[in-house]
Design an enzyme around this catalytic site. Structure first.
Site, PDB file in Angstrom:
ATOM      1  N   LYS A  13     -30.900 -25.420  -1.630  1.00 29.19           N
ATOM      2  CA  LYS A  13     -31.258 -24.706  -2.875  1.00 29.19           C
ATOM      3  C   LYS A  13     -30.025 -24.451  -3.739  1.00 29.19           C
ATOM      4  O   LYS A  13     -30.011 -24.721  -4.934  1.00 29.19           O
ATOM      5  CB  LYS A  13     -31.959 -23.371  -2.547  1.00 29.19           C
ATOM      6  CG  LYS A  13     -33.211 -23.514  -1.705  1.00 29.19           C
ATOM      7  CD  LYS A  13     -33.893 -22.184  -1.445  1.00 29.19           C
ATOM      8  CE  LYS A  13     -33.081 -21.185  -0.622  1.00 29.19           C
ATOM      9  NZ  LYS A  13     -32.816 -21.607   0.779  1.00 29.19           N
ATOM     10  N   ARG A  88     -38.980 -14.329  -1.669  1.00 27.65           N
ATOM     11  CA  ARG A  88     -39.035 -14.719  -0.256  1.00 27.65           C
ATOM     12  C   ARG A  88     -40.197 -14.055   0.469  1.00 27.65           C
ATOM     13  O   ARG A  88     -40.396 -14.301   1.657  1.00 27.65           O
ATOM     14  CB  ARG A  88     -37.744 -14.264   0.445  1.00 27.65           C
ATOM     15  CG  ARG A  88     -36.665 -15.329   0.590  1.00 27.65           C
ATOM     16  CD  ARG A  88     -35.444 -14.639   1.167  1.00 27.65           C
ATOM     17  NE  ARG A  88     -34.594 -15.491   1.945  1.00 27.65           N
ATOM     18  CZ  ARG A  88     -33.508 -16.109   1.461  1.00 27.65           C
ATOM     19  NH1 ARG A  88     -33.186 -16.001   0.203  1.00 27.65           N
ATOM     20  NH2 ARG A  88     -32.754 -16.822   2.259  1.00 27.65           N
ATOM     21  N   ARG A 127     -21.705 -25.464   7.021  1.00 28.93           N
ATOM     22  CA  ARG A 127     -21.566 -24.994   5.631  1.00 28.93           C
ATOM     23  C   ARG A 127     -20.293 -24.166   5.446  1.00 28.93           C
ATOM     24  O   ARG A 127     -19.902 -23.388   6.303  1.00 28.93           O
ATOM     25  CB  ARG A 127     -22.780 -24.132   5.236  1.00 28.93           C
ATOM     26  CG  ARG A 127     -22.590 -23.448   3.882  1.00 28.93           C
ATOM     27  CD  ARG A 127     -23.895 -23.045   3.248  1.00 28.93           C
ATOM     28  NE  ARG A 127     -24.587 -21.993   3.987  1.00 28.93           N
ATOM     29  CZ  ARG A 127     -25.792 -21.543   3.636  1.00 28.93           C
ATOM     30  NH1 ARG A 127     -26.433 -22.052   2.594  1.00 28.93           N
ATOM     31  NH2 ARG A 127     -26.363 -20.597   4.353  1.00 28.93           N
ATOM     32  N   ARG A 160     -19.757 -18.451   6.207  1.00 30.79           N
ATOM     33  CA  ARG A 160     -20.513 -17.201   6.070  1.00 30.79           C
ATOM     34  C   ARG A 160     -20.731 -16.561   7.437  1.00 30.79           C
ATOM     35  O   ARG A 160     -20.994 -17.263   8.407  1.00 30.79           O
ATOM     36  CB  ARG A 160     -21.867 -17.486   5.421  1.00 30.79           C
ATOM     37  CG  ARG A 160     -21.817 -17.449   3.916  1.00 30.79           C
ATOM     38  CD  ARG A 160     -23.080 -17.963   3.270  1.00 30.79           C
ATOM     39  NE  ARG A 160     -24.320 -17.427   3.825  1.00 30.79           N
ATOM     40  CZ  ARG A 160     -25.518 -17.670   3.297  1.00 30.79           C
ATOM     41  NH1 ARG A 160     -25.632 -18.406   2.216  1.00 30.79           N
ATOM     42  NH2 ARG A 160     -26.606 -17.160   3.843  1.00 30.79           N
ATOM     43  N   ARG A 171     -32.864 -16.333  11.041  1.00 33.41           N
ATOM     44  CA  ARG A 171     -33.214 -16.589   9.638  1.00 33.41           C
ATOM     45  C   ARG A 171     -34.320 -17.625   9.526  1.00 33.41           C
ATOM     46  O   ARG A 171     -35.194 -17.512   8.669  1.00 33.41           O
ATOM     47  CB  ARG A 171     -31.967 -17.032   8.865  1.00 33.41           C
ATOM     48  CG  ARG A 171     -31.041 -15.847   8.557  1.00 33.41           C
ATOM     49  CD  ARG A 171     -29.608 -16.268   8.296  1.00 33.41           C
ATOM     50  NE  ARG A 171     -29.489 -17.159   7.180  1.00 33.41           N
ATOM     51  CZ  ARG A 171     -28.572 -18.133   7.097  1.00 33.41           C
ATOM     52  NH1 ARG A 171     -27.719 -18.321   8.091  1.00 33.41           N
ATOM     53  NH2 ARG A 171     -28.519 -18.883   6.048  1.00 33.41           N
TER      54      ARG A 171
HETATM   55  P1  ADP Z   1     -29.686 -19.149   2.456  1.00 30.16           P
HETATM   56  O1  ADP Z   1     -28.857 -19.789   1.369  1.00 30.16           O
HETATM   57  O2  ADP Z   1     -29.207 -19.542   3.791  1.00 30.16           O
HETATM   58  O3  ADP Z   1     -31.139 -19.365   2.245  1.00 30.16           O
HETATM   59  P2  ADP Z   1     -29.216 -16.635   1.139  1.00 30.16           P
HETATM   60  O4  ADP Z   1     -27.816 -16.693   0.684  1.00 30.16           O
HETATM   61  O5  ADP Z   1     -30.271 -16.947   0.127  1.00 30.16           O
HETATM   62  O6  ADP Z   1     -29.395 -17.609   2.397  1.00 30.16           O
HETATM   63  O7  ADP Z   1     -29.533 -15.234   1.783  1.00 30.16           O
HETATM   64  C1  ADP Z   1     -28.663 -14.623   2.708  1.00 30.16           C
HETATM   65  C2  ADP Z   1     -29.274 -13.311   3.185  1.00 30.16           C
HETATM   66  O8  ADP Z   1     -29.416 -12.418   2.059  1.00 30.16           O
HETATM   67  C3  ADP Z   1     -30.677 -13.415   3.773  1.00 30.16           C
HETATM   68  O9  ADP Z   1     -30.652 -13.740   5.142  1.00 30.16           O
HETATM   69  C4  ADP Z   1     -31.212 -12.003   3.516  1.00 30.16           C
HETATM   70  O10 ADP Z   1     -30.675 -11.077   4.442  1.00 30.16           O
HETATM   71  C5  ADP Z   1     -30.612 -11.673   2.150  1.00 30.16           C
HETATM   72  N1  ADP Z   1     -31.531 -12.093   1.064  1.00 30.16           N
HETATM   73  C6  ADP Z   1     -31.294 -13.059   0.139  1.00 30.16           C
HETATM   74  N2  ADP Z   1     -32.349 -13.180  -0.693  1.00 30.16           N
HETATM   75  C7  ADP Z   1     -33.272 -12.269  -0.288  1.00 30.16           C
HETATM   76  C8  ADP Z   1     -34.577 -11.920  -0.736  1.00 30.16           C
HETATM   77  N3  ADP Z   1     -35.164 -12.543  -1.779  1.00 30.16           N
HETATM   78  N4  ADP Z   1     -35.223 -10.936  -0.083  1.00 30.16           N
HETATM   79  C9  ADP Z   1     -34.657 -10.292   0.951  1.00 30.16           C
HETATM   80  N5  ADP Z   1     -33.450 -10.582   1.444  1.00 30.16           N
HETATM   81  C10 ADP Z   1     -32.741 -11.570   0.839  1.00 30.16           C
HETATM   82  P1  ADP Z   2     -29.483 -23.205   0.774  1.00 30.69           P
HETATM   83  O1  ADP Z   2     -28.986 -22.604  -0.515  1.00 30.69           O
HETATM   84  O2  ADP Z   2     -30.903 -23.697   0.663  1.00 30.69           O
HETATM   85  O3  ADP Z   2     -29.275 -22.330   1.961  1.00 30.69           O
HETATM   86  P2  ADP Z   2     -27.148 -24.970   0.531  1.00 30.69           P
HETATM   87  O4  ADP Z   2     -27.231 -25.604  -0.815  1.00 30.69           O
HETATM   88  O5  ADP Z   2     -26.169 -23.892   0.737  1.00 30.69           O
HETATM   89  O6  ADP Z   2     -28.625 -24.527   1.022  1.00 30.69           O
HETATM   90  O7  ADP Z   2     -26.885 -26.151   1.570  1.00 30.69           O
HETATM   91  C1  ADP Z   2     -26.719 -25.877   2.966  1.00 30.69           C
HETATM   92  C2  ADP Z   2     -25.626 -26.789   3.522  1.00 30.69           C
HETATM   93  O8  ADP Z   2     -26.083 -28.141   3.536  1.00 30.69           O
HETATM   94  C3  ADP Z   2     -24.342 -26.811   2.683  1.00 30.69           C
HETATM   95  O9  ADP Z   2     -23.277 -26.953   3.566  1.00 30.69           O
HETATM   96  C4  ADP Z   2     -24.502 -28.042   1.797  1.00 30.69           C
HETATM   97  O10 ADP Z   2     -23.241 -28.596   1.452  1.00 30.69           O
HETATM   98  C5  ADP Z   2     -25.295 -28.973   2.685  1.00 30.69           C
HETATM   99  N1  ADP Z   2     -26.272 -29.799   1.968  1.00 30.69           N
HETATM  100  C6  ADP Z   2     -27.027 -29.461   0.901  1.00 30.69           C
HETATM  101  N2  ADP Z   2     -27.858 -30.461   0.535  1.00 30.69           N
HETATM  102  C7  ADP Z   2     -27.619 -31.481   1.409  1.00 30.69           C
HETATM  103  C8  ADP Z   2     -28.167 -32.811   1.570  1.00 30.69           C
HETATM  104  N3  ADP Z   2     -29.121 -33.282   0.755  1.00 30.69           N
HETATM  105  N4  ADP Z   2     -27.680 -33.566   2.578  1.00 30.69           N
HETATM  106  C9  ADP Z   2     -26.708 -33.088   3.403  1.00 30.69           C
HETATM  107  N5  ADP Z   2     -26.169 -31.855   3.315  1.00 30.69           N
HETATM  108  C10 ADP Z   2     -26.611 -31.055   2.336  1.00 30.69           C
END
Ligand code: ADP
Ligand code: ADP
Ligand code: ZN
Length: 217
Positions: A13, A88, A127, A160, A171
């Site tokens: 994302k 979410r 990541r 992270r 998660r």
């Molecule tokens: P990821 O990129 O791995 O999906 P995020 O960076 O979006 O993770 O979120 C990291 C953490 O922040 C989540 O595990 C949760 O604790 C909190 N968080 C983020 N977005 C939300 C949301 N919309 N509602 C509740 N908690 C959230």
């Molecule tokens: P999210 O915001 O959904 O948690 P991220 O954009 O942070 O996901 O991506 C999660 C990890 O996967 C990062 O380390 C990113 O560089 C890697 N990544 C993202 N898209 C791809 C893809 N299409 N193929 C391989 N690795 C990816």
């Protein structure tokens, strides 16, 4: 244009939002980034959020909704935004409908990024994010030009705290239980578009761009 990127942790994302925002000059509204910014500034919200983030649980809906509402109400979001990581839960999705209604806006579409669990674990484990601008990298799949340095801003890259095996598992479970119901929620509203996000980063971007072009009036 208000778009939601919906998908499990690690589905890409943040990576894709960054690219789409550049293309359309839209702000990137990522709830996780907003929380991490509060953490860094040690605000009360940051302290509260940390206790949930550290164990991979969701921060309670009321504070999350208030934080995103404030962000979407700022003037730079008048022309739209790309939402990443919000909503979410069903309560957040319903709240978002109201927020956009109050702002005289509507949701353009929801892009659901599908990726199998084993691939997610591989992505999250490798990541790295920029401490300064939060841009995501991957040690193998999307490495920075210089080790440990952000290509975009020169900031330092780090892992992270919640990208550790135990928290990743929590998660993914939380996503299954609390977020997957949104797939049906947006399907019923006729807003859902599924993308195979288990492809190269560029291929996923192309797939998303094709869908978004089809949504433009
Ligand atoms: P990821 O990129 O791995 O999906 P995020 O960076 O979006 O993770 O979120 C990291 C953490 O922040 C989540 O595990 C949760 O604790 C909190 N968080 C983020 N977005 C939300 C949301 N919309 N509602 C509740 N908690 C959230
Ligand atoms: P999210 O915001 O959904 O948690 P991220 O954009 O942070 O996901 O991506 C999660 C990890 O996967 C990062 O380390 C990113 O560089 C890697 N990544 C993202 N898209 C791809 C893809 N299409 N193929 C391989 N690795 C990816
Ligand atoms: Zn950076």
């Amino acid at each position: 244009m208000h778009l939601i990127l919906l998908g499990p942790p690690g589905s890409g994302k943040g990576t894709q939002a960054e690219r789409l925002c550049k293309q359309w000059a839209l702000p990137h509204v990522a709830s996780g980034d907003l929380f991490r910014d509060h953490l860094k500034r040690e605000t009360d919200l940051g302290k509260l959020a940390r206790s949930y983030m550290d164990i991979g649980q969701l921060v309670p809906d009321d504070v999350t909704i208030a934080m995103v509402k404030e962000r979407l109400s700022r003037s730079d979001c008048r022309g739209g935004a790309i939402l990443d990581g919000f909503p979410r839960t069903r309560a957040q999705a319903e709240a978002l409908d109201l927020i956009l209604q109050e702002l005289g806006q509507q949701l353009t579409g929801v892009l659901f990024m599908a990726v199998p669990d084993d691939v997610l674990i591989e992505r999250l484990s490798g990541r790295r994010i920029c401490l300064q601008c939060q841009a995501p990298y991957h040690v193998a799949f999307s490495p920075p030009r210089e080790t440990k340095t952000c290509d975009l801003c020169g900031g330092e890259l780090c892992q992270r705290d919640d990208d550790q095996p135990e928290t990743i598992k929590a998660r993914l479970d939380v996503y299954q239980q609390q977020t997957t119901p949104l797939i049906e929620f947006y399907q019923v509203a006729n807003l859902l578009h599924e993308v195979d996000a288990n492809m190269d980063i560029d291929q996923v971007t192309d797939a998303l761009l094709t869908i978004i072009h089809s949504l433009q009036p």
